[in-house]
Write a protein that holds these residues in place. Structure first.
Motif, PDB file in Angstrom:
ATOM      1  N   ASP A   1       0.061   7.402  -0.469  1.00 45.24           N
ATOM      2  CA  ASP A   1      -0.757   8.311  -1.263  1.00 45.24           C
ATOM      3  C   ASP A   1      -2.127   7.728  -1.586  1.00 45.24           C
ATOM      4  O   ASP A   1      -2.984   8.434  -2.125  1.00 45.24           O
ATOM      5  CB  ASP A   1      -0.047   8.652  -2.585  1.00 45.24           C
ATOM      6  N   ASP A   2      -2.329   6.458  -1.310  1.00 41.51           N
ATOM      7  CA  ASP A   2      -3.611   5.819  -1.665  1.00 41.51           C
ATOM      8  C   ASP A   2      -4.065   4.914  -0.522  1.00 41.51           C
ATOM      9  O   ASP A   2      -3.536   3.818  -0.334  1.00 41.51           O
ATOM     10  CB  ASP A   2      -3.443   5.003  -2.954  1.00 41.51           C
TER      11      ASP A   2
ATOM     12  N   ASN B   1      -5.833  12.386   2.336  1.00 42.38           N
ATOM     13  CA  ASN B   1      -6.549  11.343   1.594  1.00 42.38           C
ATOM     14  C   ASN B   1      -7.955  11.825   1.227  1.00 42.38           C
ATOM     15  O   ASN B   1      -8.586  12.565   1.988  1.00 42.38           O
ATOM     16  CB  ASN B   1      -6.596  10.038   2.406  1.00 42.38           C
TER      17      ASN B   1
ATOM     18  N   LYS C   1       1.088  13.258   4.286  1.00 42.18           N
ATOM     19  CA  LYS C   1       0.483  12.751   3.048  1.00 42.18           C
ATOM     20  C   LYS C   1      -0.834  12.046   3.314  1.00 42.18           C
ATOM     21  O   LYS C   1      -1.825  12.263   2.609  1.00 42.18           O
ATOM     22  CB  LYS C   1       1.445  11.763   2.360  1.00 42.18           C
TER      23      LYS C   1
ATOM     24  N   LYS D   1      -7.145   3.687  -0.187  1.00 38.42           N
ATOM     25  CA  LYS D   1      -8.429   3.070  -0.540  1.00 38.42           C
ATOM     26  C   LYS D   1      -8.609   1.709   0.123  1.00 38.42           C
ATOM     27  O   LYS D   1      -9.725   1.324   0.492  1.00 38.42           O
ATOM     28  CB  LYS D   1      -8.543   2.923  -2.055  1.00 38.42           C
TER      29      LYS D   1
ATOM     30  N   TYR E   1     -10.694  10.274   1.157  1.00 37.65           N
ATOM     31  CA  TYR E   1     -11.775   9.577   1.853  1.00 37.65           C
ATOM     32  C   TYR E   1     -12.042  10.167   3.243  1.00 37.65           C
ATOM     33  O   TYR E   1     -12.926   9.718   3.964  1.00 37.65           O
ATOM     34  CB  TYR E   1     -11.433   8.089   1.994  1.00 37.65           C
TER      35      TYR E   1
ATOM     36  N   LYS F   1     -10.161   2.372   3.363  1.00 37.26           N
ATOM     37  CA  LYS F   1     -11.528   2.841   3.163  1.00 37.26           C
ATOM     38  C   LYS F   1     -12.448   1.661   2.902  1.00 37.26           C
ATOM     39  O   LYS F   1     -13.559   1.579   3.450  1.00 37.26           O
ATOM     40  CB  LYS F   1     -11.572   3.823   1.989  1.00 37.26           C
TER      41      LYS F   1
ATOM     42  N   ILE G   1       0.843  -1.202   0.000  1.00 33.38           N
ATOM     43  CA  ILE G   1       0.000   0.000   0.000  1.00 33.38           C
ATOM     44  C   ILE G   1       0.872   1.245   0.000  1.00 33.38           C
ATOM     45  O   ILE G   1       1.867   1.326   0.715  1.00 33.38           O
ATOM     46  CB  ILE G   1      -0.921   0.013   1.239  1.00 33.38           C
ATOM     47  N   SER G   2       0.475   2.227  -0.794  1.00 30.50           N
ATOM     48  CA  SER G   2       1.184   3.502  -0.850  1.00 30.50           C
ATOM     49  C   SER G   2       0.562   4.486   0.145  1.00 30.50           C
ATOM     50  O   SER G   2      -0.647   4.458   0.393  1.00 30.50           O
ATOM     51  CB  SER G   2       1.088   4.087  -2.261  1.00 30.50           C
TER      52      SER G   2
END
Length: 303
Positions: A17-18, A47, A43, A20, A49, A23, A14-15
């Motif tokens: 920056d993301d 997000n 960072k 998801k 979300y 989420k 997992i980054s």
């Protein structure tokens, strides 16, 4: 809110920056306990979300200062103190206030823990409570909540262990949502109905020009100046810390003034002893500041 660390990000691919993945798990927020450098936290707060990024408030380091240099979205940044399952390892009042102030200065929403005495379940196979403050371990839950309210260093209070009883939930809720902090008193048996009314039916205001010896509420002498408060005999030569007094008729213009003893004073007969604060409330006196308002109430469960 789930705990995560850098190793978990690597294992899951997992980054920062993301987010998801988290989420989709349905979580509300992520708690970062260790291993990040500051830029990763910033960072993650940005997000899309609106997942909350929670950081540990109990480290006593410049961790938050470092994160703030990377311009985080503070709407998604939270602070929460640790809870401490092991006896004698919780924070002192001094360190709790010191560490909390860092978050307060940045206007970061914050939280700390209290402990249920009814609970039998926590994160480890240890049942010694789960408070943030060591002094609060094993105390009644409403006393723990009042302590955090008087210190006034965090926004939210969380019960750390499971499961609090229905009674604990009610008393904790009442303590938290009270408009004013509450000092608990143990009344003397010979207290009059009028004296009790003065103490319990009013919000008290600590006079601004503070004395070393007495916490004074002078509003009561204005409100009840037409009422008589006959002197009562009290055998003790001195009044001690935590004693709650009302000036009687013999004190002329000061009659009706409510006072809490901060340091031993001589009893000259012009003050009636009403009762004494509980040991827990005596310790809270240092957090009652001039011009602050508070309530004095009979100890929970007493009649």
């Amino acid at each position: 809110v789930i705990d995560i660390n850098p190793t978990l990000f690597k294992k899951l691919g997992i980054s920062y920056d993301d987010l998801k993945f988290f989420k989709d798990l349905g979580v509300w927020g992520l708690r970062l306990d260790e291993g990040f450098s500051g830029i990763e936290e910033a960072k993650m707060t940005r997000n899309p979300y609106h997942l909350k990024i929670e950081i540990n408030m109990s480290t006593g380091s410049h961790y938050l200062d470092n994160i703030m240099t990377y311009d985080p979205d503070t709407n998604n940044l939270l602070g929460c103190h640790n809870f401490y399952p092991q006896r004698y390892t919780g924070l002192s009042d001094e360190n709790f206030i010191k560490y909390s102030k860092i978050f307060y200065n940045y206007n970061i929403h914050s939280a700390a823990f209290v402990s249920s005495n009814n609970a039998t379940f926590g994160p480890w196979p240890i049942n010694e409570g789960l408070p943030t403050l060591e002094e609060d371990r094993f105390k009644r839950i409403e006393v723990q909540v009042q302590h955090l309210k008087f210190v006034n260093a965090v926004d939210d209070i969380i019960i750390g262990n499971a499961y609090a009883s229905e009674e604990e939930l009610i008393t904790a809720s009442k303590a938290f949502y009270s408009n004013y902090p509450v000092l608990e008193i143990e009344f003397l048996k010979d207290i009059t109905d009028f004296e009790k009314k003065i103490i319990e039916d009013n919000v008290h205001l600590y006079r601004g020009d503070a004395s070393e010896y007495l916490l004074r509420d002078t509003l009561m002498r204005v409100k009840y100046h037409e009422k008589s408060i006959p002197p009562k005999k009290y055998a003790g030569r001195f009044f001690s810390e935590g004693d709650v007094l009302i000036a009687n008729d013999d004190y002329s213009r000061y009659k009706g003034e409510v006072q809490i003893v901060k340091k031993k004073i001589e009893n000259d007969g012009r003050r009636n002893l009403i009762g004494s604060l509980t040991n827990e409330s005596k310790k809270l006196l240092k957090y009652v500041h001039p011009w602050s308002s508070f309530i004095i109430s009979q100890v929970s469960g007493e009649k």
